[in-house]
Structure formats: C-alpha cells, structure tokens
Design a protein around this motif. Structure first.
Motif, mmCIF file in Angstrom:
data_model
loop_
_atom_site.group_PDB
_atom_site.id
_atom_site.type_symbol
_atom_site.label_atom_id
_atom_site.label_comp_id
_atom_site.label_asym_id
_atom_site.label_seq_id
_atom_site.Cartn_x
_atom_site.Cartn_y
_atom_site.Cartn_z
ATOM 1 N N MET A 1 1.000 -1.084 0.108
ATOM 2 C CA MET A 1 -0.063 0.222 -0.154
ATOM 3 C C MET A 1 1.078 0.934 0.187
ATOM 4 S SD MET A 1 -2.478 1.253 2.888
ATOM 5 C CE MET A 1 -1.292 1.593 4.242
ATOM 6 N N LEU A 2 1.636 1.281 0.623
ATOM 7 C CA LEU A 2 2.516 2.234 0.136
ATOM 8 C C LEU A 2 3.911 3.025 -0.705
ATOM 9 C CD1 LEU A 2 4.490 2.130 4.330
ATOM 10 C CD2 LEU A 2 2.776 3.090 3.550
ATOM 11 N N PHE A 3 3.631 2.188 -1.143
ATOM 12 C CA PHE A 3 3.753 1.958 -2.668
ATOM 13 C C PHE A 3 3.345 1.910 -3.920
ATOM 14 C CE2 PHE A 3 7.848 0.587 0.094
ATOM 15 C CZ PHE A 3 8.750 1.232 -0.522
ATOM 16 N N GLY A 4 2.115 2.868 -3.607
ATOM 17 C CA GLY A 4 1.121 2.305 -4.361
ATOM 18 C C GLY A 4 0.932 3.344 -4.916
ATOM 19 N N THR A 5 0.670 3.365 -6.530
ATOM 20 C CA THR A 5 0.937 5.506 -6.711
ATOM 21 C C THR A 5 0.342 6.466 -6.350
ATOM 22 O OG1 THR A 5 0.575 3.989 -8.665
ATOM 23 C CG2 THR A 5 -0.073 6.150 -9.053
#
Length: 532
Positions: free
Chosen positions: A110-114
């Motif tokens: 989630m933290l590395f999502g767009t």
C-alpha cells in the motif's frame, strides 16, 4: 560476454564477484521450482545458447559451493558483522530487517502504491514552499546559537530519520520481492551514518525497480523533512519551531547530497542501476586515472569502459567532488574547532594533514596506471619532480588572506574579542577593524563592525555561546578578552563570532601560523606543564 557487459553476484558473506552474462542468466533463472532440464530449456529460450542438464547441474554445484545459491541442505551463512569497505568506510551490522519487513508486506504494497507516491510528492513540495515562505525564521535558526536541548533533539531526530531512510531501501526491496540482508551503522569517510544491504535488488529483472529501491531512502527522508516543515506552521514555541526548521533544512540538504552521483550514495546507485553497469564509479575512476596517466606519462593500461568515453569525464568528477566535499567541510568546521584553543588547532592540523595525504594518494594511483613500462618509469620520475617543484614554487607566490576567527561577547562589561587562553591571543593594534558575525551551527552572517579599543587582554567570565554556537542556561567559563568599541555595540547581540583581517600571507606562512604554530604551542606547552 557477447554484449561487453558484466554482472555481479554476492555470496553469503557479502563479497562481490563479477560473472558473465550467461552465468548471470542462469542465476536469475534459479527460482527453486524449475528442474535442471527446465532450466536448460528456459536458458535456451532466453539467451539462444545451448545448455545441457549436466552443465546446469555442474554450474549449480559450483554456485552452491561458493555460497551464491542455497541448496537447502545447510543454513545460509550470515553476513559479516564488521566489514571494511575501501577506501574509508567501516560497516557494523546490527540485524537483518527481512523478517520484520516480510511480516508487513501488505502494508508495504500500500505504501508503494501510486496514490501514496502522489502524496509523498505533495508533502515534499509543500515543505519546500513553507521553508521558502518562512525564510526569515529559517535564516535565524541557522545563524544564531540555539539551546543545547534543541541541538540534541535535532541530532536524535536526524539519526532516527537516517535509520528510517535505510529501512526505506529495505522496504522497497521487500515490496518488489527481494530480501534485504542486513542493516547497521557505518563510518562513511569518518561521518556516522546507517546502511542497509539491498544487493539482492540486482536479482530483479527491472532496472526501474532497482532505481526505485535506490531512491526510496531519499523519498523517505524528504517526506520526513517536509512533514517537519509543515508542522513548524502549527508550533508556537520558538525553540521547537527552530528545531523543526533546522531538521527540515538538514533533511532536504541530506537528500540533495544523496542524489549526487559522484560518491557512493543513493544517486550513484540509481545511476548505476539505470545504466545496468556494475561498479560504474570504480571503472570510471580507473578510466579517468588512465586518461590523466596517458596525458602526463604517455602510457596507461587499457580503458575498462572503452565504449563509454564520456564516463571518463564522469570519473574526473568522481575525483573532484569528494575533494569539494572535504574542502567545504573543512572550511565550515575547522575554524569552529580552532576556537577551542591549542588542542583545537592540533585536531585541525591532523585533519588537514589527512586531507593532503588523500591528494598524494590520488596522484600515486594515477602513477600506478603507467608503472608497468620501463620507459614510463623514467618519464614518471621526471614529471613527478617537475610537478612537485612547480607546486612548491607556485605555492610560495600564492597569497592567502590572513584572518583570525574568535568568539565575541557583548555584556555589561562591554563588547570584546574572546580567546580560549592567553597563548592564542594575536598581536592587535588599537583601532583595528573587527567584523562581527552571528554564531550559528550551520552558517554565519556579518552583522556589524567594531574596532579594537586597546590591545590589553583581560580575563573575564563569558557565557558558553561566546565560544561555541550553543546556549546553556548558566554555563560560563573564564576566557581572555580584548575590549572593543564602536557605535554599533548597543545594537549587536550578546554573543557571536569575530573575524579580524591581518592582510595577506604566502600559503606557507598562512598554513604555519593558522595550524602548525598553534598546534606546536599546545603540544610543547602541555609537555612543559607536565614536567615536575
């Protein structure tokens, strides 16, 4: 290698080995699922080269013996806890962050999502806007003494954010399916820092994933700096606000320095990952040295990157930029250190000597590139003698402004120049101009000009911030003070620094008077004092 490009692999102890493209293709294909015949067929489709099952089995046995792959029959070796990385980095490993990061893998996705990347960008930009809009308070926080508790809070926050910076690398690697090996503390060119071993990222099939891993730490630290900058808007206490602003400036500055690709920091790792050339900096440095060696001595060993001629210039910049960082650090800190009397001068002399030693070592490296031919050896000796003579003669003609840096006090007893002890007091004349500067830990600015009232030095009790850019309630020390006078005295702060110009000196005189003589005086004075 058909492509002229090489790859690297690390073993369980963290040692790096160069391998061919075919071996790299086999290592990347080993996933613990494919059988040996399936690996042979997969390699044929991927590389066009014929592999047999026996060849694959033999290669895997060799890889297992070297510790490049795990065959499941033994526990993998642990990375070395203490490791020295040339030229001047000492790493001390703490633990592997992989188990913890693996447990929070869903959160990392989630933290590395767009959407989160967009949020990070907005925080970074908003923090910069706040610092620009509040530049007056930022400048004040950087150029005036702050309480010791404020500095300690900033130091602790920077250490924690640096640890989170390194965890950011490990988190990005985990999110892309890799495994960070170790996190720990290191001395990077004598500067304390943390590190995270993400060499497993070289197994990823996308260079953009490797670039993202390299930049994840900078983004993490930038987001923390931007958050601090935004929080400064909601804080009323001046000391807390100053701490947040100083932390934000340091965080952004650290990120910018980390982006520079000329030292082995994140920007370099990102560039190397993007170009897909292992050990790019080392190869470019060697090619730059060989270019210089060809120009000076007429010969050098062959270039390592013959197809990347422009990276010889990059190698030159890799030589020059660390020198620039060292000179900048020396100009910022040596005068602060020297203000602490004779032993401060001893420390400054040691640091300067080490820096000059690095210059000599760099020239020796250039010489070694052409040392394998007898004709070159004679030319090297002649050129070295000429360069040494030219440098020595030129240095005698170079004129350097002679200045004195000291402390400043402005209290009920009047303004004055503050020295740590009587031995460090120079010969000043009445009426001599004295520049008054603010006393910040990061930078300083001129705030006025006074003149020497008389050259008679007196001993006075002065606050700590008259010597160091830090305030501690009630902290005072006895120091030697030369009184000053001037109409601006009533408008000046209670402490700061002074700069006194004494004309110009040759480089030899300047070096001797600024570093050598005070150091000798401190050492001999200590020896004399210690005698019965």
């Amino acid at each position: 290698m058909a492509s002229g490009q090489d790859w690297t692999v690390s073993d369980a102890r963290g040692r790096i080995f160069r391998v061919s493209a075919d071996i790299a293709a086999l290592l990347k294909s080993v996933d613990g699922v494919r059988t040996q015949p399936e690996l042979a067929g997969h390699l044929l489709r991927q590389t066009g080269r014929q592999w047999t099952s026996d060849a694959v089995a033999q290669a895997l046995a060799t890889f297992s013996a070297k510790g490049w792959v795990e065959d499941g029959t033994q526990q993998p070796g642990k990375p070395r806890r203490i490791r020295f990385v040339p030229p001047l980095t000492l790493q001390i490993g703490f633990f592997s962050p992989a188990p913890f990061l693996s447990r929070i893998r869903p959160a990392l996705d989630m933290l590395f999502g767009t959407r989160m990347v967009v949020l990070y960008t907005l925080i970074l930009l908003a923090g910069v806007v706040v610092l620009a809009a509040d530049s007056r308070n930022v400048w004040h926080a950087l150029t005036t003494p702050l309480p010791l508790t404020t500095y300690l809070a900033v130091i602790v926050a920077m250490m924690l954010s640096t640890m989170l910076h390194e965890l950011g690398h490990g988190a990005a690697l985990t999110a892309f399916g890799g495994k960070p090996r170790q996190i720990g503390f290191m001395l990077f060119y004598l500067t304390p820092a943390f590190f995270c071993d993400v060499s497993d990222g070289w197994r990823l099939d996308s260079k953009w994933k490797r670039v993202s891993i390299a930049l994840a730490g900078i983004v993490t630290q930038g987001v923390l700096a931007g958050t601090a900058s935004l929080l400064s808007l909601a804080v009323g206490a001046p000391e807390i606000r100053s701490a947040l602003l100083v932390y934000a400036v340091l965080g952004y500055t650290s990120g910018i320095i980390n982006l520079v690709p000329f030292v082995k920091l994140d920007g370099y790792i990102a560039l190397m990952s993007y170009l897909n050339v292992s050990h790019l900096r080392d190869k470019s440095l060697r090619d730059a040295r060989r270019l210089i060696s060809r120009g000076l001595f007429g010969h050098a060993t062959p270039y390592e990157l013959p197809s990347l001629r422009r990276f010889r210039v990059y190698g030159m910049l890799c030589m020059l930029f660390p020198a620039y960082l060292i000179i900048t650090a020396l100009s910022l800190w040596l005068d602060v250190v020297a203000k602490f009397g004779g032993w401060g001068a001893v420390i400054a002399l040691i640091v300067v000597t080490l820096a000059l030693g690095r210059v000599v070592a760099g020239y020796v490296n250039v010489v070694m590139e052409a040392w394998d031919r007898q004709r070159s050896k004679l030319r090297i000796v002649i050129v070295t003698v000429l360069l040494t003579t030219a440098t020595a003669v030129s240095a005698s003609y170079v004129q350097i402004p002679a200045t004195i840096e000291a402390g400043f006090v402005n209290d009920a007893s009047g303004p004055g120049v503050v020295f740590d002890d009587a031995a460090s007091v120079p010969a000043l004349r009445p009426g001599q101009a004295v520049e008054i500067h603010s006393s910040g830990l990061i930078t300083a600015r001129q705030i006025g000009t006074l003149s020497v009232e008389n050259a008679h030095a007196v001993t006075r009790s002065v606050p700590l911030d008259a010597i160091a850019p830090v305030t501690i309630d009630g902290a005072r020390l006895n120091a030697v003070v030369i009184p000053l006078k001037g109409k601006e005295a009533s408008l000046l702060p209670s402490s700061g620094t002074v700069r006194i110009h004494l004309g110009t000196l040759s480089s030899y005189q300047w070096f001797g008077e600024k570093y050598v003589q005070p150091a000798i005086t401190a050492i001999l004075g200590r020896s004399t004092t210690g005698q019965p």
